[in-house]
Design a protein around this motif. Sequence first.
Motif, PDB file in Angstrom:
ATOM      1  N   ARG A 115      26.903  20.274  38.832  1.00 21.84           N
ATOM      2  CA  ARG A 115      26.878  18.853  39.165  1.00 21.84           C
ATOM      3  C   ARG A 115      25.551  18.462  39.810  1.00 21.84           C
ATOM      4  O   ARG A 115      25.001  17.379  39.539  1.00 21.84           O
ATOM      5  CB  ARG A 115      28.036  18.528  40.114  1.00 21.84           C
ATOM      6  CG  ARG A 115      28.174  17.048  40.459  1.00 21.84           C
ATOM      7  CD  ARG A 115      28.593  16.249  39.246  1.00 21.84           C
ATOM      8  NE  ARG A 115      28.762  14.831  39.584  1.00 21.84           N
ATOM      9  CZ  ARG A 115      29.098  13.885  38.711  1.00 21.84           C
ATOM     10  NH1 ARG A 115      29.321  14.200  37.447  1.00 21.84           N
ATOM     11  NH2 ARG A 115      29.220  12.623  39.099  1.00 21.84           N
ATOM     12  N   ALA A 116      25.002  19.345  40.648  1.00 25.34           N
ATOM     13  CA  ALA A 116      23.722  19.057  41.291  1.00 25.34           C
ATOM     14  C   ALA A 116      22.600  18.953  40.259  1.00 25.34           C
ATOM     15  O   ALA A 116      21.698  18.115  40.393  1.00 25.34           O
ATOM     16  CB  ALA A 116      23.396  20.137  42.324  1.00 25.34           C
ATOM     17  N   GLU A 117      22.641  19.773  39.227  1.00 23.60           N
ATOM     18  CA  GLU A 117      21.631  19.674  38.171  1.00 23.60           C
ATOM     19  C   GLU A 117      21.781  18.365  37.393  1.00 23.60           C
ATOM     20  O   GLU A 117      20.790  17.737  37.003  1.00 23.60           O
ATOM     21  CB  GLU A 117      21.732  20.877  37.225  1.00 23.60           C
ATOM     22  CG  GLU A 117      21.101  22.140  37.781  1.00 23.60           C
ATOM     23  CD  GLU A 117      19.612  21.950  38.029  1.00 23.60           C
ATOM     24  OE1 GLU A 117      18.864  21.625  37.089  1.00 23.60           O
ATOM     25  OE2 GLU A 117      19.198  22.110  39.200  1.00 23.60           O
ATOM     26  N   LEU A 118      23.006  17.949  37.169  1.00 27.36           N
ATOM     27  CA  LEU A 118      23.243  16.662  36.517  1.00 27.36           C
ATOM     28  C   LEU A 118      22.666  15.524  37.357  1.00 27.36           C
ATOM     29  O   LEU A 118      22.022  14.604  36.844  1.00 27.36           O
ATOM     30  CB  LEU A 118      24.739  16.458  36.306  1.00 27.36           C
ATOM     31  CG  LEU A 118      25.160  15.144  35.646  1.00 27.36           C
ATOM     32  CD1 LEU A 118      24.626  15.067  34.220  1.00 27.36           C
ATOM     33  CD2 LEU A 118      26.681  15.002  35.652  1.00 27.36           C
ATOM     34  N   LEU A 119      22.832  15.618  38.665  1.00 31.16           N
ATOM     35  CA  LEU A 119      22.280  14.602  39.561  1.00 31.16           C
ATOM     36  C   LEU A 119      20.751  14.625  39.530  1.00 31.16           C
ATOM     37  O   LEU A 119      20.109  13.568  39.609  1.00 31.16           O
ATOM     38  CB  LEU A 119      22.793  14.827  40.985  1.00 31.16           C
ATOM     39  CG  LEU A 119      24.286  14.540  41.186  1.00 31.16           C
ATOM     40  CD1 LEU A 119      24.753  15.100  42.525  1.00 31.16           C
ATOM     41  CD2 LEU A 119      24.565  13.044  41.099  1.00 31.16           C
ATOM     42  N   ALA A 120      20.158  15.809  39.423  1.00 31.93           N
ATOM     43  CA  ALA A 120      18.695  15.892  39.314  1.00 31.93           C
ATOM     44  C   ALA A 120      18.209  15.204  38.052  1.00 31.93           C
ATOM     45  O   ALA A 120      17.202  14.477  38.066  1.00 31.93           O
ATOM     46  CB  ALA A 120      18.251  17.357  39.335  1.00 31.93           C
ATOM     47  N   ASN A 121      18.911  15.405  36.949  1.00 31.59           N
ATOM     48  CA  ASN A 121      18.539  14.742  35.696  1.00 31.59           C
ATOM     49  C   ASN A 121      18.690  13.223  35.812  1.00 31.59           C
ATOM     50  O   ASN A 121      17.858  12.462  35.299  1.00 31.59           O
ATOM     51  CB  ASN A 121      19.409  15.266  34.555  1.00 31.59           C
ATOM     52  CG  ASN A 121      19.131  16.726  34.245  1.00 31.59           C
ATOM     53  OD1 ASN A 121      18.057  17.240  34.547  1.00 31.59           O
ATOM     54  ND2 ASN A 121      20.105  17.401  33.667  1.00 31.59           N
ATOM     55  N   ALA A 178      12.794  27.431  40.950  1.00 31.11           N
ATOM     56  CA  ALA A 178      13.001  28.844  40.647  1.00 31.11           C
ATOM     57  C   ALA A 178      14.104  29.439  41.498  1.00 31.11           C
ATOM     58  O   ALA A 178      14.708  30.449  41.142  1.00 31.11           O
ATOM     59  CB  ALA A 178      11.692  29.623  40.866  1.00 31.11           C
ATOM     60  N   GLU A 179      14.366  28.818  42.631  1.00 37.19           N
ATOM     61  CA  GLU A 179      15.398  29.285  43.549  1.00 37.19           C
ATOM     62  C   GLU A 179      15.966  28.070  44.276  1.00 37.19           C
ATOM     63  O   GLU A 179      15.233  27.300  44.886  1.00 37.19           O
ATOM     64  CB  GLU A 179      14.808  30.269  44.570  1.00 37.19           C
ATOM     65  CG  GLU A 179      15.792  30.815  45.585  1.00 37.19           C
ATOM     66  CD  GLU A 179      16.770  31.819  44.996  1.00 37.19           C
ATOM     67  OE1 GLU A 179      17.881  31.935  45.540  1.00 37.19           O
ATOM     68  OE2 GLU A 179      16.425  32.461  43.986  1.00 37.19           O
ATOM     69  N   GLY A 180      17.262  27.866  44.194  1.00 36.96           N
ATOM     70  CA  GLY A 180      17.868  26.756  44.922  1.00 36.96           C
ATOM     71  C   GLY A 180      17.875  25.460  44.126  1.00 36.96           C
ATOM     72  O   GLY A 180      17.625  25.418  42.925  1.00 36.96           O
ATOM     73  N   ALA A 181      18.153  24.371  44.838  1.00 36.56           N
ATOM     74  CA  ALA A 181      18.424  23.087  44.199  1.00 36.56           C
ATOM     75  C   ALA A 181      17.153  22.324  43.877  1.00 36.56           C
ATOM     76  O   ALA A 181      16.194  22.328  44.639  1.00 36.56           O
ATOM     77  CB  ALA A 181      19.318  22.247  45.105  1.00 36.56           C
ATOM     78  N   CYS A 224      23.475  15.934  46.519  1.00 39.08           N
ATOM     79  CA  CYS A 224      22.047  15.609  46.447  1.00 39.08           C
ATOM     80  C   CYS A 224      21.263  16.252  47.584  1.00 39.08           C
ATOM     81  O   CYS A 224      20.058  16.512  47.449  1.00 39.08           O
ATOM     82  CB  CYS A 224      21.851  14.092  46.491  1.00 39.08           C
ATOM     83  SG  CYS A 224      22.204  13.248  44.938  1.00 39.08           S
ATOM     84  N   LEU A 225      21.920  16.514  48.687  1.00 37.79           N
ATOM     85  CA  LEU A 225      21.254  17.075  49.868  1.00 37.79           C
ATOM     86  C   LEU A 225      21.518  18.568  50.041  1.00 37.79           C
ATOM     87  O   LEU A 225      20.941  19.196  50.934  1.00 37.79           O
ATOM     88  CB  LEU A 225      21.724  16.331  51.125  1.00 37.79           C
ATOM     89  CG  LEU A 225      21.483  14.823  51.137  1.00 37.79           C
ATOM     90  CD1 LEU A 225      22.151  14.201  52.357  1.00 37.79           C
ATOM     91  CD2 LEU A 225      19.993  14.507  51.128  1.00 37.79           C
TER      92      LEU A 225
END
Length: 237
Positions: free
Chosen positions: A9-15, A40-43, A219-220
């Motif tokens: 879900r966090a990757e979707l929010l990044a997009n 490379a590591e983390g959000a 997001c945070l």
Amino acid sequence: ALRMLAKWRAELLANTLARRQGTRIAAGPFAGMEYPVRAAEGARVVRMLGAYEPGLDPVIETIIARAYPLVIDIGCAEGFYAVGLARRMPGARVLARDISERAQARCLALARANGVADRVEIGGLVLHGDFAICADQPSVVICDIEGAEADLLDPVAAPGLLGADILVELHPAAQPDLVEVMQRRFAPSHRITRIDRALAPERLPDWAEEMSDLDRLLCLWEWRSGPTPWLWMERAA
């Protein structure tokens, strides 16, 4: 399973963030930096917001103000700090080091995207003797190596560290007394400030009001599974 779904879900929010406001970091010390790569590591999303490790912001601004001629970033990952500091410190030589070839490739891509590839020198493993360079010039070492800091940051084995200011993330999960061990090692030569985790919800965009509370939290979220305190160790006068 919950953690895996939260990462998805966090990757979707990044997009979503990239589509709505582009890939430039929105706030914090590196505001304006292009960030078109995956972490490379983390959000990724928290980095794009400029809300990543906000407790370090005063230290990062101190590093920039001191204009060290040499910055050594160990465990540089995709180059968030290495490239960010290269942009803000045009007179600095930045050594970005990571044992992951994937991280090195992303760091190079990030440096090129921000026009600092000529000053970000990317490499791999760092050994004790490599810190000898710090004795020749004002230097700052940034270290985030997932627990290996206990072995690498030893001023007896690496006396060059005595000539550097050091910002290190500690990973005490495997060694519960790690904070105390590191403080004892450097207390005779450095002034030490501990920095614990923090959040910066004020850096969410206005349109985040449209999102659920869970999405706002994601997001945070930096994807950490436990406390990872930092020590800011400045050479004593």
